[in-house]
Design a protein around this motif. Structure first.
Motif, PDB file in Angstrom:
ATOM      1  N   THR A  67      12.007  13.315 -51.811  1.00  0.00           N
ATOM      2  CA  THR A  67      10.840  13.953 -51.207  1.00  0.00           C
ATOM      3  C   THR A  67      11.699  15.262 -50.510  1.00  0.00           C
ATOM      4  N   ALA A  68      10.814  16.069 -50.049  1.00  0.00           N
ATOM      5  CA  ALA A  68      11.518  17.199 -49.566  1.00  0.00           C
ATOM      6  C   ALA A  68      12.220  17.012 -48.142  1.00  0.00           C
ATOM      7  N   GLN A  69      11.733  15.887 -47.317  1.00  0.00           N
ATOM      8  CA  GLN A  69      12.294  15.400 -46.088  1.00  0.00           C
ATOM      9  C   GLN A  69      13.759  14.787 -46.561  1.00  0.00           C
ATOM     10  N   GLU A  70      13.753  13.923 -47.493  1.00  0.00           N
ATOM     11  CA  GLU A  70      14.885  13.187 -48.077  1.00  0.00           C
ATOM     12  C   GLU A  70      16.121  14.197 -48.473  1.00  0.00           C
ATOM     13  N   VAL A  75      19.701  20.162 -43.823  1.00  0.00           N
ATOM     14  CA  VAL A  75      19.006  21.273 -43.297  1.00  0.00           C
ATOM     15  C   VAL A  75      17.739  20.877 -43.197  1.00  0.00           C
ATOM     16  N   ASN A  76      16.757  21.806 -42.522  1.00  0.00           N
ATOM     17  CA  ASN A  76      15.680  21.258 -42.428  1.00  0.00           C
ATOM     18  C   ASN A  76      14.401  21.560 -43.511  1.00  0.00           C
ATOM     19  N   VAL A 134       4.996  21.661 -53.914  1.00  0.00           N
ATOM     20  CA  VAL A 134       6.270  20.991 -54.091  1.00  0.00           C
ATOM     21  C   VAL A 134       6.489  19.515 -53.479  1.00  0.00           C
ATOM     22  N   ARG A 135       6.713  18.655 -54.421  1.00  0.00           N
ATOM     23  CA  ARG A 135       6.712  17.152 -54.033  1.00  0.00           C
ATOM     24  C   ARG A 135       8.170  16.164 -54.226  1.00  0.00           C
TER      25      ARG A 135
END
Length: 66
Positions: free
Chosen positions: A7-10, A17-18, A40-41
């Protein structure tokens, strides 16, 4: 078996980065991603690694010009 999508968080945690930076890079800097329902996933770890390596090469090449 190693997980190949993130995922974007991963990805943000992986690259240090954030999450907002990941979305910006996806939209404007060519970070490879997949969209699901128009957002975006998913990110493929191997493609993220290749993108990072390519960005490092571009920075090195661009920095050598005088």
């Amino acid at each position: 078996m190693e997980k190949t999508t993130m995922t974007a968080q991963e990805v943000a945690k992986y690259l240090g980065v954030n999450r907002a930076t990941i979305y910006r890079w996806s939209l404007y800097a060519g970070l490879p991603s997949k969209q699901v329902n128009g957002r975006v996933r998913l990110y493929n770890k191997e493609k993220v690694d290749d993108w990072v390596k390519g960005e490092e090469n571009e920075l090195k090449e661009g920095g050598n010009e005088a």
